[in-house]
Scaffold this motif. Sequence first.
Motif, PDB file in Angstrom:
ATOM      1  N   ARG A 178       0.900  -1.176   0.033  1.00  0.00           N
ATOM      2  CA  ARG A 178       0.045  -0.065  -0.053  1.00  0.00           C
ATOM      3  C   ARG A 178       0.917   1.382   0.075  1.00  0.00           C
ATOM      4  N   ASP A 179       2.142   1.392   0.771  1.00  0.00           N
ATOM      5  CA  ASP A 179       2.873   2.664   1.032  1.00  0.00           C
ATOM      6  C   ASP A 179       3.964   2.706   0.715  1.00  0.00           C
ATOM      7  N   GLY A 180       4.343   1.383   0.160  1.00  0.00           N
ATOM      8  CA  GLY A 180       5.934   1.266  -0.263  1.00  0.00           C
ATOM      9  C   GLY A 180       6.951   1.069   0.846  1.00  0.00           C
ATOM     10  N   THR A 181       8.192   0.883   0.524  1.00  0.00           N
ATOM     11  CA  THR A 181       9.011   0.457   1.713  1.00  0.00           C
ATOM     12  C   THR A 181       9.472   1.318   2.629  1.00  0.00           C
ATOM     13  N   ASP A 182       8.790   2.618   2.605  1.00  0.00           N
ATOM     14  CA  ASP A 182       8.988   3.625   3.743  1.00  0.00           C
ATOM     15  C   ASP A 182       7.853   3.489   4.618  1.00  0.00           C
ATOM     16  N   ALA A 183       7.023   2.667   4.551  1.00  0.00           N
ATOM     17  CA  ALA A 183       5.643   2.523   5.251  1.00  0.00           C
ATOM     18  C   ALA A 183       6.020   2.549   6.756  1.00  0.00           C
ATOM     19  N   SER A 184       5.147   3.288   7.504  1.00  0.00           N
ATOM     20  CA  SER A 184       5.573   3.437   9.026  1.00  0.00           C
ATOM     21  C   SER A 184       5.581   2.366   9.800  1.00  0.00           C
ATOM     22  N   LEU A 185       6.529   2.081  10.357  1.00  0.00           N
ATOM     23  CA  LEU A 185       6.489   0.844  11.384  1.00  0.00           C
ATOM     24  C   LEU A 185       5.804   0.741  12.465  1.00  0.00           C
ATOM     25  N   GLU A 186       5.577   2.031  13.057  1.00  0.00           N
ATOM     26  CA  GLU A 186       4.540   2.019  13.968  1.00  0.00           C
ATOM     27  C   GLU A 186       3.227   1.518  13.549  1.00  0.00           C
ATOM     28  N   ARG A 187       2.628   1.961  12.467  1.00  0.00           N
ATOM     29  CA  ARG A 187       1.452   1.635  11.765  1.00  0.00           C
ATOM     30  C   ARG A 187       1.485  -0.167  11.572  1.00  0.00           C
ATOM     31  N   ILE A 188       2.613  -0.543  11.069  1.00  0.00           N
ATOM     32  CA  ILE A 188       2.950  -1.932  10.723  1.00  0.00           C
ATOM     33  C   ILE A 188       2.497  -2.772  12.246  1.00  0.00           C
ATOM     34  N   ALA A 189       3.156  -2.194  13.310  1.00  0.00           N
ATOM     35  CA  ALA A 189       3.108  -2.893  14.575  1.00  0.00           C
ATOM     36  C   ALA A 189       1.481  -2.777  14.999  1.00  0.00           C
ATOM     37  N   ARG A 190       0.953  -1.733  14.921  1.00  0.00           N
ATOM     38  CA  ARG A 190      -0.461  -1.491  15.327  1.00  0.00           C
ATOM     39  C   ARG A 190      -1.292  -2.532  14.617  1.00  0.00           C
ATOM     40  N   ALA A 191      -1.102  -2.581  13.245  1.00  0.00           N
ATOM     41  CA  ALA A 191      -1.886  -3.724  12.416  1.00  0.00           C
ATOM     42  C   ALA A 191      -1.641  -4.977  12.664  1.00  0.00           C
TER      43      ALA A 191
END
Length: 188
Positions: free
Chosen positions: A28-41
Amino acid sequence: MPTQRRPRADAQRNAERLLAAAEDAFRRDGTDASLERIARAAGVAVGTLYGHFPRREALIAAVLRTRHDALFGHGETLLAEQPPAEALRSWVRACSVHAATYRGLAELLAAGPGDAASELHGDCARMADLTHRIAAAARRAGALDATVTDDDLTTLMNAAAWTHGQSEQQSERLIDATLRGMVGRVTA
């Protein structure tokens, strides 16, 4: 010799959820995606993410592991079983499509082996080695001009990956036209 302990079941589940969330986020967001959002998801704290994957590159490498293994196996098969010109064309296409998987991935892979401490170092080195061996076979067969460097091919792969994100058909045309031009020297 110490035995390696298996990870706890909850740690394994957390890692699997993190990888699935990262795959979705990178698409969705590319390799710069938010790591915090990944953890939350994934339903874990960001500290849990960093416990499993201490650097962004470690997470990206883990997400790509299966895909890279398949790509490198495909390259070895091309080298062993295809005529050099076809192997080169198929390898360039496969690498371009792979690099187009996530926005920003082509740039990470184009950086090459780079820092030996990077989790992507080994995969970048394997990709460069396969590109070199396939290109060398194509040069020996007269299917690639001797003046065309491995870096030229990597540049083509990255340009085609970027173009693939805009138009798959245009990416194919770029690869075909460029490889045709790389067969013989252009003289003024």
